[in-house]
Motif scaffolding. Structure first.
Motif, PDB file in Angstrom:
ATOM      1  N   GLN A 146       0.705  -1.205  -0.370  1.00  0.00           N
ATOM      2  CA  GLN A 146       0.077   0.015  -0.100  1.00  0.00           C
ATOM      3  C   GLN A 146       1.381   1.103   0.128  1.00  0.00           C
ATOM      4  O   GLN A 146       0.449   2.448  -0.567  1.00  0.00           O
ATOM      5  CB  GLN A 146      -1.099   0.153   1.346  1.00  0.00           C
ATOM      6  CG  GLN A 146      -1.627   1.483   1.205  1.00  0.00           C
ATOM      7  CD  GLN A 146      -2.797   1.072  -0.357  1.00  0.00           C
ATOM      8  OE1 GLN A 146      -3.088  -0.155  -0.732  1.00  0.00           O
ATOM      9  NE2 GLN A 146      -3.188   2.350  -0.537  1.00  0.00           N
ATOM     10  N   TYR A 187      -1.495   3.260   6.540  1.00  0.00           N
ATOM     11  CA  TYR A 187      -2.772   2.406   5.576  1.00  0.00           C
ATOM     12  C   TYR A 187      -4.034   2.962   5.564  1.00  0.00           C
ATOM     13  O   TYR A 187      -4.745   3.357   6.112  1.00  0.00           O
ATOM     14  CB  TYR A 187      -2.467   1.250   6.957  1.00  0.00           C
ATOM     15  CG  TYR A 187      -3.423   0.264   6.299  1.00  0.00           C
ATOM     16  CD1 TYR A 187      -2.892  -0.150   4.611  1.00  0.00           C
ATOM     17  CD2 TYR A 187      -4.673   0.118   6.344  1.00  0.00           C
ATOM     18  CE1 TYR A 187      -3.365  -1.615   3.831  1.00  0.00           C
ATOM     19  CE2 TYR A 187      -5.769  -1.368   5.890  1.00  0.00           C
ATOM     20  CZ  TYR A 187      -4.536  -1.470   4.534  1.00  0.00           C
ATOM     21  OH  TYR A 187      -5.589  -2.513   3.556  1.00  0.00           O
ATOM     22  N   ALA A 210      -6.948   0.033   0.291  1.00  0.00           N
ATOM     23  CA  ALA A 210      -7.363   0.207  -0.988  1.00  0.00           C
ATOM     24  C   ALA A 210      -9.148   0.243  -1.431  1.00  0.00           C
ATOM     25  O   ALA A 210      -9.260  -0.806  -0.348  1.00  0.00           O
ATOM     26  CB  ALA A 210      -6.629  -0.477  -2.205  1.00  0.00           C
TER      27      ALA A 210
END
Lengths: 626, 626
Positions: free
Chosen positions: B582, B618, B621
């Motif tokens: 990520q 983080y 997605a």
């Protein structure tokens, strides 16, 4: 390969006496040893499976990676470790020296102040490890290129030759996709394959306990099993037990993927008790040494870790030197990005420092270290696809090309090399992986994880991947890294390890059969004859997992009598295909086939004749079909 | 196909109230029904898997063979049977008539005087079955050839079309080996495939409960599960339960291979409660009627059995009409002779009487019966190889050629036909089976058992065969007959049935992916995105076996929290590949790729920039990759 360490099975304990491993021969099996011609002192283990007397067949010999654990005449003592079968061969070459090895540092086992309980250091650590004398190289490739047939090479030749002589009688056919399987494996053939880099024999000079084996496209397809403790923790006892358990069912090599505490000690226990080559991913331990912060990794820490592990006797290193800075952004558009743990560590390092990977830039130096101990390379596929969607993409193949480039660098220093491969790949894209690998990596052995042929069956990925593994093995992959049912979900326990190993033995054997390996079919034929003759015990004993086969049979027909009965639970005693086939066989044996096509005349008479012969009488078939 | 009936699970009882089947939707799933355009009254079931809100993704629709059992709005009553969804369509065609069917005879259930307990007749047997009016044929092929698009055909088209529209966006690639997968499946396409015999829709006019499905090379690869009681006995309750259990996990058709007592009643219970086509091997029941003595079989007994089963509603018959007298001696030299139960019955009959097979000689008459009820043919491979050693031999291919000849005979009477295939075949000999079948049998659908790719793993033959099944499915086989772990050893129980079905769903789906089926990849991609996003519940729910997937996960991280945690047990919270990926993605998104290759200038600055962006943060997605 698969970044899945093992879960603790035994209670967390510091009592070494609680360390247990499974020993004793497999059912109806005895271990015997074959000696060499060029090297009379080598003793190559063979497992011989005895068949029932009624079979009138000789015992079936099978490849045996189980080590001394299945030899009743050997006294196993985990705290002492295995006998050093290779010590004399290594010494005899006169190109190694003992030296004061690197001192074990606290961070080798844990960055934390307190050591975890239950992980005593191995009691009998070799104080002064071996390394190549200055100016000399000690790799099998080095010897091979100079025309020397080492004991390791003859050992491998004898090992790979099982059943070959017998098989020569029958042509096997098969499609090898360019593989060149010899009728007989000679020590010279092994030397030549190692010299040209088409096969490796992973044998660190500091792992004299190892029983040499070869990984190459023109040898039997091998399988690897992963073990290792983790941050979630697992103790040494269970790791050693799992290693012994994995090779008992057929693992040819074992990778210690430990990522938690006590990495150094765990590895020492495993190496000293392992008769198969041990592989590691050194970057895992290096990461632990910097507290898990990838950016803090340095070449010095990594280099020190390589030496630490080389001195312990690790036989092959997975090095993700193909993950170059420029390739990292290629993964951004992927569905699952970078799934390789080692690959993502290096990707993060490259991005943080915005520098080229130190593994890539220092690769020549890494080769120097490996050449001094004969640690083989397993060039890691850090950019392997983690999903069907990402298979065969730009970043994957860019890395593969780089791995081919690095292969040449390693070969320049006589280092042995294999190449790691995917991953997740649909069937129609599998062969391209094999073809490109052969082309880009100059026929260096391919070592693949699966590949998984679909993403929709977590819990069954040993099967989704066995489908792909069997195919890529057929196409030319030399070693298959197992996948257990827990892949993607959790940590495999002892049962998962067994299922993973058996499943991959199936894939590897199916590949050997399809390639037309001269000896592969013998075991299938022996089991098929036993099946036809209703020799139930022989069926169980010839199978990859006799215990499970017998257990399944007994669930329906537990009686001992059923194991000699000339029928099975599927049809029952009243009617049986096999029985009728015997009638057919007896009949056809006496029948002039020409008459079969004769006209109606005499047909009635023939019919009578058949009845006189008593179609119901069962005469067990005895002679082998070949 | 595999001659393995099932073992009793429930206590032997005559209390119908003890009959239980598993009902209710699968996790996170709801059933919805799509209606037709040409036939607005048809309701095609679709299973929709809901994803977590955080995914921002629509539900995933999957093919749904589970029938009303997974529809909470349907009241299931085994003693009443399922709703007759097709009744109106059949009546509307005006080409059938009701008549006084054949009276049930004692020997239909058992030759023994006393009936086994716990097997009451189905309470609501249809007294007057349907058959074609004199002079008319009622097969789907007959309608198709006359240009009629039946409700069954449109039903199939809608069913096969799942996700096609969405998939059209992305090209799938794939290698179809000559298969012609349409972008969209239209009712007309279905009609054309059925008309030319390249696909079948097995739907007996006396099985109005069936939800139509297609078996053909240009449709999704289907799988069959075998059930049925045996001489060792099993009761009706467990057979119905096993049928429902098999389709719950994805079986597209079910074969009732009963060989013991109560064959007629057992079949009635199964048919009245089955939403999927039911296949049988009529010779099994015929053999029971003559006390298990093959020589005593007659055309009259067999013919009577065909009518008995056709009136009950069996959708396809396995007929071993290709086992001709002249081929029998060809099997004498085999390692495992004749392993097909039906094949060996006919071989024995042929040898005893030294006459040509009555199945072969009377085949045209058999076609007449099938045409009157629309029972499809599954031309049996009675001479299939039972071992690697016997694969692709003279007798096997001699029979295949005859099956192609019989296909033409059946097609002349508008009968639907598929061809059964092996068996035990090493990978290098699999494609020859497919290629020859297409050539000899004029592209009639191929229906194979496995094939098993090695003989050395009894206890794991679901895996040895899934390897072969995935490949032959990819090459063009239309339906794969499952193999359970108990193959060759015993009678599969409920768990074995589930493992066999899931394993074969994997093989079939891997084949669809490799063929480039437009919709196949959608589920893999959805699950892969869930995996990348750590949407654990979505991973479980999108998998073929959500229960097992979650169970394996929870063995390591049972806490509910772990199911939303952005890490897994493999690496633990400290370090995670997905997490780093990520970072890579966020980074690359902002990065001008050209700069990647820029010289050292500005690299330090870039490095700073990355750190400022906070590599550790983080961000899940969200957008699908396609």
């Amino acid at each position: 390969m698969a970044d899945i360490p093992a879960r603790t099975e035994l209670p967390d304990t510091s009592d070494i006496s609680e360390m247990k491993v499974t020993t004793g021969p497999l059912p109806a099996s005895r271990k015997l040893y074959l000696s060499g011609r060029q090297h009379p002192d080598i003793r190559v283990p063979v497992r011989e499976i005895q068949l029932e007397k009624t079979s009138l067949e000789p015992p079936v010999r099978v490849y045996d990676p189980t080590g001394p654990y299945t030899d009743d005449s050997v006294d196993i003592d985990i705290t002492r470790g295995l006998a050093t079968v290779r010590a004399a061969w290594i010494e005899a070459r006169g190109d190694v020296e003992r030296y004061d090895g690197r001192a074990v540092k606290p961070e080798d086992n844990s960055v934390k102040p307190t050591r975890k309980s239950g992980t005593l250091p191995f009691p009998n650590v070799v104080q002064r490890p071996l390394r190549a004398k200055s100016g000399s190289k000690v790799t099998q490739m080095h010897y091979a290129r100079r025309g020397i047939v080492t004991p390791e090479m003859e050992y491998v030749a004898i090992r790979e030759n099982l059943g070959r002589e017998k098989a020569m009688e029958a042509s096997q056919g098969g499609e090898g996709f360019g593989a060149q399987l010899p009728g007989l494996v000679t020590p010279e053939f092994v030397r030549d394959e190692v010299a040209r880099g088409r096969a490796i024999i992973p044998v660190n000079i500091n792992h004299p306990e190892v029983e040499p084996m070869a990984i190459g496209r023109n040898f039997l397809v091998k399988i690897n099993a992963n073990i290792g403790n983790s941050a979630v923790a697992s103790d040494v006892a269970s790791e050693v037990d799992k290693m012994v358990w994995a090779i008992r069912w057929g693992a040819d090599t074992v990778m210690d993927l430990s990522t938690g505490e006590n990495i150094h000690d765990t590895r020492e226990w495993i190496l000293r008790n392992s008769p198969v080559p041990i592989g590691t991913v050194p970057i895992y331990q290096a990461l632990e040494k910097v507290g898990g912060v990838a950016e803090d990794l340095t070449w010095e820490i990594f280099r020190d870790t390589l030496i630490e592990q080389a001195e312990q006797g690790v036989d092959y290193f997975t090095i993700h030197a193909g993950v170059r800075l420029a390739y990292v952004p290629m993964t951004a558009k992927r569905v699952t990005g970078i799934v390789s743990r080692g690959g993502s560590i290096m990707a993060k390092w490259c991005l943080s420092h915005h520098k080229e990977s130190f593994l890539y830039e220092r690769f020549a130096e890494i080769c120097e270290i490996c050449a001094a101990y004969d640690v083989s390379f397993s060039l890691g596929d850090g950019l392997r696809p983690g999903s069907i969607a990402d298979a065969n993409d730009e970043s994957q193949f860019a890395e593969l090309k780089t791995l081919g480039e690095l292969t040449k660098v390693a070969w320049d220093q006589d280092c042995q090399v294999m190449i790691e491969g995917p991953g997740h790949v649909p069937m129609n894209k599998i062969k391209e992986n094999m073809d490109l690998q052969l082309e880009e990596c100059h026929e260096a052995p391919f070592y693949t994880l699966g590949p998984l042929t679909t993403d929709i069956a977590p819990g069954y990925d040993h099967i989704t991947s066995a489908i792909g593994a069997a195919q890529i093995g057929w196409y030319g992959t030399a070693m298959l890294c197992y996948v257990t049912p827990k892949e993607h979900l959790g940590l495999p326990d002892r049962d998962d390890v067994k299922v993973g190993v058996i499943t991959y033995k199936i894939a590897a054997h199916a590949a050997d059969l399809a390639k037309g390996h001269p000896g592969a079919k013998l075991r299938d034929d022996a089991l098929s004859r036993a099946r036809f003759d209703f020799r139930w015990r022989d069926q169980f004993n010839l199978s990859l997992d006799p215990e499970t086969a017998m257990q399944y049979h007994d669930q329906t027909l537990p009686a001992e009598g059923a194991k000699v009965a000339h029928f099975c639970s599927m049809c029952g005693p009243k009617f049986c295909s096999m029985k009728i086939t015997q009638d057919v066989r007896d009949y056809a044996a006496r029948l002039n086939t020409d008459e079969m096509t004769a006209n109606e005349q005499g047909m009635a008479e023939m019919s009578e004749k058949f009845k006189e012969e008593g179609g119901e009488i069962y005469l067990p078939a005895t002679e082998p079909a070949e």
